[in-house]
Design a protein around this motif. Structure first.
Motif, short mmCIF file in Angstrom:
data_model
loop_
_atom_site.label_atom_id
_atom_site.label_comp_id
_atom_site.label_asym_id
_atom_site.label_seq_id
_atom_site.Cartn_x
_atom_site.Cartn_y
_atom_site.Cartn_z
N UNK A 142 -66.99 -31.93 25.51
CA UNK A 142 -66.05 -31.11 24.75
C UNK A 142 -65.75 -31.80 23.42
N UNK A 143 -65.48 -30.98 22.42
CA UNK A 143 -65.07 -31.52 21.13
C UNK A 143 -63.80 -32.36 21.30
N UNK A 144 -63.77 -33.50 20.66
CA UNK A 144 -62.56 -34.34 20.74
C UNK A 144 -62.43 -35.16 19.46
N UNK A 145 -61.21 -35.59 19.21
CA UNK A 145 -60.96 -36.40 18.02
C UNK A 145 -61.01 -37.86 18.43
N UNK A 146 -61.85 -38.61 17.69
CA UNK A 146 -62.02 -40.03 17.98
C UNK A 146 -61.64 -40.80 16.70
N UNK A 147 -60.36 -41.17 16.62
CA UNK A 147 -59.88 -41.85 15.42
C UNK A 147 -59.89 -40.91 14.23
N UNK A 148 -60.72 -41.24 13.21
CA UNK A 148 -60.75 -40.39 12.01
C UNK A 148 -61.95 -39.46 12.00
N UNK A 149 -62.54 -39.26 13.15
CA UNK A 149 -63.70 -38.37 13.20
C UNK A 149 -63.60 -37.42 14.40
N UNK A 150 -64.36 -36.33 14.29
CA UNK A 150 -64.35 -35.30 15.33
C UNK A 150 -65.77 -35.11 15.86
N UNK A 151 -65.92 -35.04 17.16
CA UNK A 151 -67.24 -34.74 17.72
C UNK A 151 -67.48 -33.25 17.54
N UNK A 152 -68.45 -32.92 16.70
CA UNK A 152 -68.74 -31.50 16.43
C UNK A 152 -69.97 -31.03 17.22
N UNK A 153 -71.00 -31.87 17.24
CA UNK A 153 -72.21 -31.49 17.97
C UNK A 153 -72.54 -32.60 18.97
N UNK A 154 -72.43 -32.29 20.24
CA UNK A 154 -72.77 -33.32 21.23
C UNK A 154 -74.30 -33.48 21.32
N UNK A 155 -74.75 -34.40 22.13
CA UNK A 155 -76.19 -34.70 22.20
C UNK A 155 -77.02 -33.49 22.54
N UNK A 156 -76.53 -32.67 23.47
CA UNK A 156 -77.29 -31.49 23.89
C UNK A 156 -77.46 -30.52 22.72
N UNK A 157 -76.39 -30.32 21.96
CA UNK A 157 -76.46 -29.40 20.81
C UNK A 157 -77.48 -29.89 19.80
N UNK A 158 -77.49 -31.20 19.58
CA UNK A 158 -78.44 -31.75 18.59
C UNK A 158 -79.88 -31.66 19.10
N UNK A 159 -80.06 -31.93 20.38
CA UNK A 159 -81.42 -31.84 20.94
C UNK A 159 -81.94 -30.40 20.85
#
Lengths: 289, 290
Positions: B58-75
């Motif tokens: 799931x998208x989550x905020x990690x400090x000053x960045x946001x996970x937008x595309x997880x590994x599966x989405x990029x693959x």
């Protein structure tokens, strides 16, 4: 089927491997406990995985079974009802046959689209100055055997003529490569990106005459030298040089001899012609050629 | 090596193996479409299989960045994208519709066809992996589907990007409406390519395929290829060349986007993430209170 939800890496770290994949509760996967996958029955992901495994397995097993089940047949092609003969010693390089061929098949006067090719070397002495490349309708057609899609095939409905159905051709040119003759008797049609070859005018849609093994052939009809002739008795093809045929003999073309042109198999004067010339010259010696 | 690292390594190994295999086959006069057609039909099933084993993050905020595309989405994106690009290049060289082939006969043509085969494998895998994974993951498909604002927002968005329309961005979701519109074109052209492509492959097995059908299929395949080429050109322009798209490109490579970029570029999406995070925190504190 249970609802599949996405999970955060933090949640993933807190759950065991099985649970990570199949979290299935609530609006969002929240931290903490999630039920083991085994309790969920068939989840959507498991269904997908199973479909993939079954599909791939069926395909591979099917291939294996087919490989053992199918007999190793030797393919034998029915012989073509006829083929075109060209007397290289008779050809005058006028290329009328090429223009006729492309005209009846494509409605265009084009050397590029002709299925019979005439190669002219102005520096070579007669009879090497002209070479003709027309399909021999081989008994063992390498071009047909090489075609991966069945586009180059034996047309059983039209006297077993070897022909290319351009609609099925993928343009791999394997048939051109496979033709044992130099120059290949299968040509590349750059406009359609497909192969083409002599079909004895079966598909001559721009011609009012009926073509095919039992019909007329545009190149034969138009040749002013009568150097092309359709035959139902295929000559023996001698290696990659093809065959030598004499269409100049008195019994085949009486006019040729009547004009005093050479009728010998190698393009030379025949013994009878030389005698006649000697007689006409009052007994003087007349040399061959 | 991390999980994405391993996936990238495997991806590169497969690409290299495919290219080497294509060259060897071409040099020995073989067409991969002919001798290895079952492997190509296997690619969609492999996509389903991998989708079944995929874990989405799931998208989550990690400090000053946001996970937008997880590994599966990029693959999914890169296998489909690289496959599409290579298909267009090799297919274009072989000649499309009225365009003549740019290649000489024999080995150059066979190599292009074999590389087309390798590209088709990645394209099929990526497409089916994406489709299966998107349909199965709750809410993923909805992320990509256009809303009633699609036409208005798309015109404004592209006008704004091209610099001839003054416009302040509405609070768009994870994907802009313009991107969702492009998604429909991509899906349509990809579907046509997959159907016609598989039928073209089957013609290597079933020689009795009707010639008229194959003729229509070839034309449809070529037209779909032209359509997806136009889509790819627009996608490259609006997703790679224009500077405002660079954060999105970066997230498609690294997975992450800065919080500032997410807040400014995708306010609707950012509002949702922050609301979800607050909800999760509330839920956690409630559990802790109990």
């Amino acid at each position: 089927m249970s609802e599949e939800k996405i999970i955060t890496p933090e949640q993933e770290a807190q759950t065991d491997t099985a649970v990570k994949v199949h979290v299935a509760e609530g609006k969002k996967a929240s931290s903490g406990a999630a039920q083991p996958a085994s309790d969920q029955g068939m989840t959507r992901r498991r269904f997908l995985f199973s479909t993939g495994v079954v599909g791939a397995g069926a395909l591979l097993i099917g291939q294996g079974v087919l490989a053992f089940a199918l007999p190793n047949n030797v393919v034998a092609y029915p012989t073509s009802k006829g083929a075109l003969l060209v007397d290289t010693k008779k050809c005058a390089n006028c290329t009328s046959c090429m223009i006729a061929c492309s005209s009846v098949h494509y409605g265009k006067a084009s050397y590029e689209l002709s299925r019979i090719q005439i190669m002219f070397n102005p520096f070579a002495p007669y009879p090497q100055g002209a070479r003709q490349a027309q399909c021999h309708q081989c008994k063992d057609p390498k071009c047909v055997a090489a075609c991966p899609t069945g586009a180059n095939h034996v047309d059983t409905a039209n006297g077993n003529v070897r022909t290319v159905d351009a609609r099925k051709c993928i343009g791999c040119q394997k048939c051109i490569e496979a033709c044992p003759f130099e120059t290949a008797r299968v040509q590349w049609d750059p406009t359609t990106k497909t192969s083409q070859k002599c079909d004895l005018c079966v598909t001559s849609k721009y011609w009012s005459e009926k073509g095919g093994p039992d019909g007329k052939h545009a190149c034969e009809e138009v040749c002013p030298m009568r150097a092309i002739k359709y035959t139902t008795e295929l000559p023996k093809v001698d290696g990659l040089e093809g065959y030598e045929v004499n269409l100049r003999s008195v019994d085949v073309d009486p006019k040729w001899a009547a004009y005093g042109l050479p009728t010998g198999d190698g393009g030379e004067w025949s013994a009878d012609q030389l005698k006649a010339m000697q007689a006409a010259a009052g007994g003087a010696t007349v040399s061959e050629g | 090596m991390s999980h994405p690292g391993r996936t990238l390594f495997l991806f590169l190994i497969l690409v290299i193996a495919g290219i080497v295999g294509a060259v060897i086959a071409a040099n020995t006069g073989h067409l991969l479409f002919n001798i290895l057609w079952p492997l190509l039909i296997l690619a969609p099933f492999f996509g389903l299989l991998v989708a079944g084993r995929t874990k989405r993050h799931e998208t989550f905020i990690d400090g000053d960045r946001v996970l937008r595309h997880d590994g599966a989405a990029r693959l999914e994106h890169w296998t489909h994208g690289v496959g599409t690009f290579a298909l267009i290049v090799t297919g274009g060289l072989l000649g499309v519709w009225f365009m003549k082939s740019a290649l000489a006969g024999g080995q150059p043509t066979w190599l292009a066809m074999n590389l087309h085969y390798v590209a088709a494998w990645f394209f099929l895998f990526g497409t089916f992996y994406y489709l299966a994974d998107t349909i199965i993951t709750s809410g993923k498909l909805k992320e990509h589907l256009p809303t009633k604002n699609v036409v208005k927002y798309s015109i404004q968005h592209y006008g704004h990007m091209m610099g001839f329309k003054k416009y302040s961005m509405p609070p768009e979701d994870k994907f802009y409406e313009s991107e969702k519109l492009a998604f429909i074109i991509a899906v349509l052209s990809a579907a046509l390519l997959v159907i016609t492509g598989i039928l073209k492959v089957l013609a290597h097995v079933i020689h009795a395929m009707p010639a008229g059908l194959m003729h229509v299929i070839t034309i449809t395949h070529d037209l779909s290829a032209i359509l997806i080429t136009l889509f790819l050109l627009a996608h490259l322009f609006f997703g790679v060349i224009i500077p405002s798209a660079w954060p999105g490109l970066h997230s498609m490579l690294s997975g992450y986007m800065s919080v500032d970029e997410a807040r400014e570029g995708y306010p609707g999406w950012f509002a949702k993430i922050t609301a979800d995070d607050a909800e999760a925190e509330d839920s956690a504190s409630e559990q802790a209170d109990r």
